[in-house]
Design a protein around this motif. Sequence first.
Motif, PDB file in Angstrom:
ATOM      1  N   GLN A  11       0.857  -1.173   0.000  1.00  0.00           N
ATOM      2  CA  GLN A  11       0.000   0.000   0.000  1.00  0.00           C
ATOM      3  C   GLN A  11       0.900   1.231   0.000  1.00  0.00           C
ATOM      4  O   GLN A  11       1.774   1.364   0.863  1.00  0.00           O
ATOM      5  N   VAL A  12       0.653   2.107  -0.962  1.00  0.00           N
ATOM      6  CA  VAL A  12       1.372   3.382  -1.006  1.00  0.00           C
ATOM      7  C   VAL A  12       0.367   4.483  -0.740  1.00  0.00           C
ATOM      8  O   VAL A  12      -0.709   4.503  -1.334  1.00  0.00           O
ATOM      9  N   THR A  13       0.704   5.400   0.157  1.00  0.00           N
ATOM     10  CA  THR A  13      -0.230   6.460   0.509  1.00  0.00           C
ATOM     11  C   THR A  13       0.521   7.758   0.747  1.00  0.00           C
ATOM     12  O   THR A  13       1.737   7.769   0.944  1.00  0.00           O
ATOM     13  N   GLN A  14      -0.213   8.837   0.719  1.00  0.00           N
ATOM     14  CA  GLN A  14       0.368  10.143   1.005  1.00  0.00           C
ATOM     15  C   GLN A  14       0.259  10.416   2.497  1.00  0.00           C
ATOM     16  O   GLN A  14      -0.717  10.025   3.155  1.00  0.00           O
ATOM     17  N   MET A  15       1.237  11.126   3.019  1.00  0.00           N
ATOM     18  CA  MET A  15       1.230  11.506   4.425  1.00  0.00           C
ATOM     19  C   MET A  15      -0.087  12.222   4.759  1.00  0.00           C
ATOM     20  O   MET A  15      -0.566  13.057   3.984  1.00  0.00           O
ATOM     21  N   GLY A  16      -0.662  11.851   5.900  1.00  0.00           N
ATOM     22  CA  GLY A  16      -1.913  12.460   6.322  1.00  0.00           C
ATOM     23  C   GLY A  16      -3.159  11.692   5.890  1.00  0.00           C
ATOM     24  O   GLY A  16      -4.257  11.978   6.394  1.00  0.00           O
ATOM     25  N   GLN A  17      -3.000  10.761   4.997  1.00  0.00           N
ATOM     26  CA  GLN A  17      -4.137   9.964   4.549  1.00  0.00           C
ATOM     27  C   GLN A  17      -4.420   8.824   5.510  1.00  0.00           C
ATOM     28  O   GLN A  17      -3.547   8.365   6.251  1.00  0.00           O
ATOM     29  N   GLU A  18      -5.643   8.349   5.471  1.00  0.00           N
ATOM     30  CA  GLU A  18      -6.048   7.190   6.268  1.00  0.00           C
ATOM     31  C   GLU A  18      -5.809   5.910   5.470  1.00  0.00           C
ATOM     32  O   GLU A  18      -6.030   5.881   4.255  1.00  0.00           O
ATOM     33  N   VAL A  19      -5.336   4.877   6.149  1.00  0.00           N
ATOM     34  CA  VAL A  19      -5.199   3.576   5.502  1.00  0.00           C
ATOM     35  C   VAL A  19      -5.836   2.509   6.375  1.00  0.00           C
ATOM     36  O   VAL A  19      -5.885   2.632   7.604  1.00  0.00           O
TER      37      VAL A  19
END
Lengths: 113, 112
Positions: A11-19
């Motif tokens: 999983q790749v996500t941007q800082m501040g996003q919910e996962v």
Amino acid sequence: EPEVTQTPSHQVTQMGQEVILRCVPISNHLYFYWYRQILGQKVEFLVSFYNNEISEKSEIFDDQFSVERPDGSNFTLKIRSTKLEDSAMYFCASSEPFSNEQFFGPGTRLTVL
Amino acid sequence: AQSVTQLDSHVSVSEGTPVLLRCNYSSSYSPSLFWYVQHPNKGLQLLLKYTSAATLVKGINGFEAEFKKSETSFHLTKPSAHMSDAAEYFCVVLDSSYKLIFGSGTRLLVRP
């Protein structure tokens, strides 16, 4: 042979996003765990879960983290607002009641950009 | 509190030679000890476990470990290394609340 499964594998996500990381434990197991392994470091305990509530949590498991068993099969780890330092491999594990053997899933690699 | 110390961060052996991965534990009571293996980009697989029965424990893939209370050790051995044994090995202790405490790991390199 029954096994613990985890999705997604990466999983790749941007800082501040919910996962939300998902796990399907072995069907007759009642204890569930999350561990994480930051690259190059040891595997660390995050949280244990039994009877629909947290049994124990580590210092790492702050208010940004939550766990849930939304149905009879899934066990999820939610990180509300991801930080760069949350980048790690997250392992789910399950065990029978009062068993000393935990069965691990293949892990989800979380990358926070 | 329970803890484990893996004495070597890296071990390099030639194929066909013995493997020794060292682990010392600290526990206020008779511990449950484990060795897990992690192949590259794979999950954690249980190799063997000690739970106060026989002190010499046999695991999968020809690995075994001996619990020595007097030395507080639980070293992992294999008589003859195979290329497929190259991986990261973790010594682990179960604490009183049933969470696993991992050592820092030993990376095993097997030379052809």
